[in-house]
Design a protein around this motif. Structure first.
Motif, PDB file in Angstrom:
ATOM      1  N   ALA A  16       0.703  -0.548  -0.132  1.00 24.28           N
ATOM      2  CA  ALA A  16      -0.115  -0.188  -0.134  1.00 24.28           C
ATOM      3  C   ALA A  16       1.098   1.116   0.140  1.00 24.28           C
ATOM      4  N   ALA A  17       1.665   1.160   0.348  1.00 26.34           N
ATOM      5  CA  ALA A  17       2.644   2.423   0.808  1.00 26.34           C
ATOM      6  C   ALA A  17       3.393   2.654  -0.417  1.00 26.34           C
ATOM      7  N   ARG A  18       3.718   1.706  -1.543  1.00 24.11           N
ATOM      8  CA  ARG A  18       4.466   1.861  -2.511  1.00 24.11           C
ATOM      9  C   ARG A  18       3.521   2.156  -3.391  1.00 24.11           C
ATOM     10  N   TYR A  19       2.329   1.335  -3.335  1.00 25.75           N
ATOM     11  CA  TYR A  19       1.192   2.285  -4.331  1.00 25.75           C
ATOM     12  C   TYR A  19       0.815   3.865  -3.996  1.00 25.75           C
ATOM     13  N   GLN A  42      10.429   2.233   9.464  1.00 19.86           N
ATOM     14  CA  GLN A  42      11.305   0.883   9.082  1.00 19.86           C
ATOM     15  C   GLN A  42      10.512   0.662   7.692  1.00 19.86           C
ATOM     16  N   LEU A  43      10.182   0.142   7.968  1.00 18.28           N
ATOM     17  CA  LEU A  43       8.677  -0.559   6.018  1.00 18.28           C
ATOM     18  C   LEU A  43       7.934   0.567   5.464  1.00 18.28           C
ATOM     19  N   LEU A  44       7.619   1.580   6.130  1.00 18.26           N
ATOM     20  CA  LEU A  44       7.365   3.202   5.134  1.00 18.26           C
ATOM     21  C   LEU A  44       8.336   3.390   4.495  1.00 18.26           C
ATOM     22  N   VAL A  49       8.590   6.218   2.220  1.00 18.11           N
ATOM     23  CA  VAL A  49       8.059   7.566   2.455  1.00 18.11           C
ATOM     24  C   VAL A  49       8.707   8.157   3.243  1.00 18.11           C
ATOM     25  N   THR A  50       9.470   9.232   3.032  1.00 22.00           N
ATOM     26  CA  THR A  50      10.924  10.268   3.472  1.00 22.00           C
ATOM     27  C   THR A  50       9.959  11.166   5.166  1.00 22.00           C
ATOM     28  N   HIS A  51       8.916  11.618   5.124  1.00 21.17           N
ATOM     29  CA  HIS A  51       8.419  12.244   5.396  1.00 21.17           C
ATOM     30  C   HIS A  51       7.207  12.120   6.539  1.00 21.17           C
TER      31      HIS A  51
END
Length: 181
Positions: A16-19, A42-44, A49-51
């Motif tokens: 979901a995060a990559r999408y 860590q997974l995000l 996800v950097t912010h």
């Protein structure tokens, strides 16, 4: 002793995060208060996800410890001066939200140079607007946010003290329809 499985499905969260990161053209902020698990953070991060939207100094410390290169945005509109100073000086936080002149003054004063007393020149400020939360289960409209009539003056005042200025809002918790936004 057996390790406990996370309360969230890691593959689904990563997917979901990559999408989202791949399809959303802006910066994605993860609200740490939703689930502060270091494994999830860590997974995000690994998914792009950097912010991170942090709402307390404890969340600032948690993310800074686990993801030292993350961009932290202190988005709770009411913070202690000590929390602001620690976030700014110890953890590199430059983005803060506010919804009043008093909070603006507190941010500026807490981030002054200890040596010279000079005001910070690298702040990124977000004025939190009060918006309708009629589509949410838990309204925050009466608790936080600058009234829209007062917003232009607060935006003008904030602009005098920052590199970057934006607005933010919260439609309330558990808003299950896009009409909320």
């Amino acid at each position: 002793m057996r390790a406990r499985a996370p309360r969230w499905p890691p593959r689904a969260a990563a997917r979901a995060a990559r999408y989202f990161v791949d399809r959303f053209p802006g910066k994605t902020l993860y609200a740490v208060k939703a689930n502060p698990s270091p494994d999830l953070l860590q997974l995000l991060w690994d998914a792009g996800v950097t912010h991170y939207d942090v709402a307390s100094i404890a969340e600032v410390r948690l993310v800074a410890r686990n993801l030292p290169n993350a961009v932290l945005c202190f988005m709770h509109p009411v913070k202690t001066a000590a929390a602001i100073a620690e976030a700014y000086f110890d953890h590199g936080v430059r983005t803060f939200s506010l919804d009043s002149v008093e909070e603006l003054e507190k941010i500026i004063d807490a981030c002054r140079s200890p040596e010279t007393g000079e005001a910070p020149r690298d702040l990124r400020l977000c004025v939190r607007l009060r918006v309708s939360s009629e589509y949410s289960e838990l309204s925050l409209a009466s608790k936080f946010g600058c009234d829209l009539v007062e917003a232009p003056l607060l935006l003008q005042q904030a602009r005098q003290h920052c590199d970057w200025l934006g607005v933010c809002f919260h439609v309330g918790s558990q808003a299950m329809t896009p009409f909320a936004f």
